[in-house]
Design an enzyme around this catalytic site. Structure first.
Site, mmCIF file in Angstrom:
data_model
loop_
_atom_site.group_PDB
_atom_site.id
_atom_site.type_symbol
_atom_site.label_atom_id
_atom_site.label_comp_id
_atom_site.label_asym_id
_atom_site.label_seq_id
_atom_site.Cartn_x
_atom_site.Cartn_y
_atom_site.Cartn_z
ATOM 1 N N HIS A 112 31.983 52.372 35.689
ATOM 2 C CA HIS A 112 33.197 52.341 34.876
ATOM 3 C C HIS A 112 33.629 53.788 34.689
ATOM 4 C CE1 HIS A 112 36.149 51.397 31.890
ATOM 5 N NE2 HIS A 112 35.407 51.649 30.827
ATOM 6 N N ASP A 195 41.005 48.312 32.871
ATOM 7 C CA ASP A 195 39.817 47.613 32.388
ATOM 8 C C ASP A 195 39.812 47.522 30.865
ATOM 9 O OD1 ASP A 195 37.095 46.470 33.174
ATOM 10 O OD2 ASP A 195 36.483 48.010 31.751
ATOM 11 N N GLU A 231 38.469 21.374 21.557
ATOM 12 C CA GLU A 231 39.843 21.542 22.007
ATOM 13 C C GLU A 231 40.240 22.995 22.256
ATOM 14 O OE1 GLU A 231 41.715 19.245 23.042
ATOM 15 O OE2 GLU A 231 40.479 17.566 22.371
#
Length: 340
Positions: A112, A195, A231
């Site tokens: 990263h 990112d 849900e």
């Protein structure tokens, strides 16, 4: 203005040769580190691992067949030094143990771009600086490699002091299985900023806030918490899988007409101009470095705000209900965060 062409590299576009007779030092045996170290070793590359003695990751490295060293020792032995420790500690580890042991011709690798892009780490002259960023967690990088597939990766070259940085980075990506899936060319700046934005606005921050708000709305209206959980949280797995496989259109093709109409007409009421304006503010804070400064200052203070917010969400009703329900599910193996 023409859209930039996405360049994707595969195994056929490179080889492991640039790492032949070389030593790769993986600094840290955590989520990404354990995958990179084992995948590269299984690809025939000589790998040494650095990890703190007495830690769980040190034990895991030993169990995996490594003899963990200090970061200083690993850097001395490594030709490619892959830094996989958390962003917030990389600068300190680099200054104390890695930088004093760097010599011209070595390469520094990152998963990263945070510390390079925001200049928390400034490598000396003569050092290649490269990145291979898998677009998936380390455990997936490892499991896919073992199964014979791979996780897509990003490749970026920040400094090419030796003229061989790209070849070395591509060999690293191929060695962890990225070349089986595709390795996409980018830059440290683009990877870092997109990112962080994705994590904050959609994948983590936006998603968790949406789930909590939806759950609270249903429960406050008198519906069963268990039904609300299914849900707004559980069924995300199905929707995300469909979108990953075929995009938004394929997901809509796969659901009912009623659900699709609700998506098309109600979605823009939830994610509206006010939401997009806030997204732009978040992106600006990433681009100008103020988020990075805020996060590093939070870490310097011992992460008080981080810990407070984490504990509050850990005990949110959707989490409490979820922990109970998952123990009842016969179709999946429930996973929970281990206690400290």
């Amino acid at each position: 203005m023409a859209e930039p062409e996405l360049r994707i590299l595969y195994d056929k576009d490179g080889s492991l040769q640039p790492l032949a007779d070389k030593t790769v030092a993986v600094i840290g045996f955590g989520s990404q580190g354990h995958a990179h170290a084992q995948n590269l070793r299984d690809s025939g590359i000589k790998v040494v691992v650095a990890e703190l003695e007495g830690t769980n990751n040190h034990k895991l490295a030993v169990q995996a067949g490594f003899k963990p060293l200090s970061a200083a020792q690993a850097t001395q032995q490594g030709d490619l030094i892959i830094v996989t420790v958390p962003d917030e500690v990389q600068g300190a580890v680099y200054r104390k143990e890695i930088e004093p042991n760097l010599k011209p011709g070595k390469a520094l690798g990152f998963c990263h771009g945070f510390n390079i892009h925001f200049k928390q780490i400034v490598p000396p002259a003569g050092i290649d600086v490269v990145m291979i960023a898998p677009k998936g967690p380390g455990h997936t990088v490892r499991s896919c490699f073992v199964e014979g597939s791979g996780v897509p990766c990003l490749i970026a070259i920040e400094k090419n002091a030796t003229g061989k940085a790209r070849d070395v980075a591509l060999a690293w990506g191929i060695g962890i299985g990225g070349g089986r899936a595709g390795i996409i060319e980018t830059t440290f700046k683009e990877e870092t900023e997109t990112d962080l934005f994705g994590e904050q606005v959609v994948l983590c921050g936006g998603l968790t806030a949406l789930v909590k708000a939806g759950f609270e709305t249903l429960v406050e209206a008198g519906y069963q918490p268990g039904i609300a959980y299914f849900e707004v949280l559980h069924e995300l797995l199905l929707i995300i899988k469909l979108m990953a496989e075929g995009g938004i259109s394929y997901m809509r093709y796969s659901i009912s007409n009623t659900a699709e109409y609700g998506d098309l007409t109600r979605g823009p009421r939830i994610i509206n101009d006010a939401t997009r304006a806030e997204m732009k503010k978040i992106l600006k804070a990433i681009q100008d470095g103020s988020f990075a400064k805020e996060w590093l200052e939070e870490c310097r203070k011992g992460k008080p705000n981080f810990k407070r917010l984490y504990e509050a969400d850990k005990n949110h009703p959707v989490e409490v209900v979820g922990r109970k329900l998952r123990k009842m599910f016969s179709w999946m193996q429930a996973k929970e965060v281990p206690e400290d």
